[in-house]
Design an enzyme around this catalytic site. Structure first.
Site, mmCIF file in Angstrom:
data_model
loop_
_atom_site.group_PDB
_atom_site.id
_atom_site.type_symbol
_atom_site.label_atom_id
_atom_site.label_comp_id
_atom_site.label_asym_id
_atom_site.label_seq_id
_atom_site.Cartn_x
_atom_site.Cartn_y
_atom_site.Cartn_z
ATOM 1 N N ASP A 206 0.832 -1.209 0.000
ATOM 2 C CA ASP A 206 0.000 0.000 0.000
ATOM 3 C C ASP A 206 0.864 1.255 0.000
ATOM 4 O O ASP A 206 0.548 2.237 -0.688
ATOM 5 C CB ASP A 206 -0.928 0.006 1.220
ATOM 6 C CG ASP A 206 -2.021 -1.051 1.119
ATOM 7 O OD1 ASP A 206 -2.248 -1.555 -0.004
ATOM 8 O OD2 ASP A 206 -2.628 -1.382 2.151
ATOM 9 N N GLU A 276 27.069 9.626 -19.556
ATOM 10 C CA GLU A 276 26.497 8.946 -18.388
ATOM 11 C C GLU A 276 25.677 7.725 -18.802
ATOM 12 O O GLU A 276 25.497 6.789 -18.030
ATOM 13 C CB GLU A 276 25.602 9.913 -17.599
ATOM 14 C CG GLU A 276 26.330 11.076 -16.955
ATOM 15 C CD GLU A 276 27.215 10.648 -15.800
ATOM 16 O OE1 GLU A 276 26.817 9.713 -15.067
ATOM 17 O OE2 GLU A 276 28.299 11.221 -15.642
#
Length: 465
Positions: A206, A276
């Protein structure tokens, strides 16, 4: 009433047998316990009676999974921090040394991690290359973890004070958690680590749904049967459970890996900020945790996204098939099993980094400024079936150049944890583009320095010794 292992568990509403199970289960299995500072003590026993008495006394310093969850709830409500984590695991040889029969009989557990058959299956290095404390027979591991070094060290010293002279500390590992600028856990190559985990508690599912980017694409919920095993040596295996525990000391050659990132960027002709992406193609995420399959550059929201699959990247034009997180959690794209079958191989990872270093893992410095050894990951994971979870992930996924299964493609080994002969692999030059280039093998930068398989028994079993 018995414990329903076919689904997740709501711990806040658990009653009857489920509540009893939580009260006798070790922490850190169903939900990670804070262990930024960790001591892992590997023991051998010389006297069965004294070893049993030691473990009974250690049990007095342990808390249950229920107590841990209560502490987490209290901390979130503004109360004081919790107490240190103490965990105990036994090898098959350890059970024999204690004179205990009827212990859990998983085939891989009985074989052990250092057996020749296991070594061949996992492509592990020879046992003679392990750190000295892992070359002989290990009987037990005692883990002590906390958010502060002071609390961890105090509890560690208490436990060592209980150790009889007939027991030997074969090795000790000291974990030291690392975080990036956002406070998220990273490993020594600089990448956010541990984000994608199976979740066994309904409350955690949840929280993932409501407090992150959701669970509508990738639902991390996993049944209890994926991590819990009846503790057959305990007084009542119907409510007393444990879990198989994998420990592997993985040394990381950061200098070599960062050089491999730079070499891949050069091969693909990447320039500027786009360089990157070379590292992200090896890992499957950018350093900040942004999944490469969802974005061409970093900049993920915090917490790191986990709500994705590879459905939008079936041809691996964004994230390579051989990227570490795609190899070890293909999210329904492996080509050999349906998504439900793939999920059953996932394990609850609880690792922590080790080793000191002067440099910032996320800083822009040349590879030569990085450590070439002495740092790494204390890989720890809980399983209900070692052969179908840890061993499957390592042998059938990471070490298998033909996985994922794609017509006309040989992805190659997992560039991070893959063990075995490494070959060349193809990478897409532009994110989402069609042009590809073949790059030479990524050199192995992670080396196994020791480890073993354990069973983390119920508190009821330990108390009854």
């Amino acid at each position: 009433m018995s414990v329903d292992l076919s689904t997740t568990l709501s711990w806040t509403t658990a009653t009857g047998d489920a509540a009893t199970m939580l009260g006798e289960l070790q922490p850190n299995i169903l939900k990670a316990h804070v262990r930024d500072h960790l001591s892992a003590l590997f023991l051998s026993f010389g006297d069965a009676a004294e070893a049993r008495a030691f473990l009974v006394s250690v049990t007095g310093k342990m808390k249950s999974a229920k107590a841990h969850l209560d502490e987490v709830g209290a901390f979130k409500a503004g109360d004081a921090a919790g107490t240190p984590y103490v965990g105990v695991g036994l090898t098959a040889a350890g059970y024999h040394a204690l004179g205990v029969e009827n212990f859990p009989q998983d085939e891989a557990f009985l074989r052990g991690m250092t057996a020749p058959d296991t070594r061949r299956k996992l492509n592990d290095p020879p046992r003679s290359t392990f750190d000295p404390g892992y070359r002989g027979e290990i009987h037990a591991v005692v883990l002590v973890g906390d958010a502060t070094d002071k609390a961890m060290a105090a509890r560690r010293n208490e436990l060592l004070g209980l150790l009889p002279d007939s027991a030997t500390v074969l090795a000790e590992e000291t974990g030291l958690g690392r975080v990036n600028a956002r406070g998220e856990g990273i490993e020594h190559f600089g990448y956010v680590d541990g984000r994608s985990q199976p979740l066994f508690l309904t409350e955690d599912v949840d929280a993932e749904k409501n407090n992150t980017d959701g669970i509508n694409v990738w639902n991390p919920a996993a049944p209890l049967e994926q991590v819990l095993v009846p503790d057959t040596a305990a007084p009542d295996p119907g409510v007393h459970f444990g879990s198989y525990f994998v420990f592997r000391k993985l040394e990381q050659n950061v200098r070599r890996f960062k050089q491999a990132e730079a070499d891949l960027a050069d091969t693909l002709g990447l320039t500027g900020e786009d360089r990157e992406r070379a590292g992200a193609m090896l890992i499957g995420r950018f350093e900040d945790g942004t999944p490469l399959t969802t974005q061409r550059e970093d900049g993920a929201e915090s917490p790191v996204s986990n709500n994705f699959t590879y459905d939008s990247d079936r041809a691996a034009l964004k994230c390579p098939f051989q990227a570490h997180i795609r190899k070890t959690n293909p999210r329904g794209s492996g080509g050999a099993e349906d998504p439900a079958g793939e999920r059953r191989h996932l394990m609850a990872r609880r690792g922590v980094t080790y080793g000191e270093r002067p440099d910032d893992p996320n800083a822009e410095v040349p590879p030569a400024a990085r450590p070439s050894g002495g740092v790494g990951l204390l890989f720890m994971a809980f399983n209900s079936r070692l052969g179908n979870q840890f061993e499957f992930t390592q042998a059938v996924w990471a070490d298998n150049p033909g996985f994922p299964i794609v017509d006309g493609v040989t992805p190659g080994l997992d560039p991070v944890i893959g063990q075995g002969e490494r070959g060349s692999s193809d990478y897409t030059v532009d994110w989402g583009g069609s042009a590809q280039r073949t790059a030479g093998p990524v050199p192995q930068s992670v080396t196994l320095r020791g480890g073993e398989y354990f069973f983390m028994p119920s508190l009821a079993f330990l108390r009854a010794l």
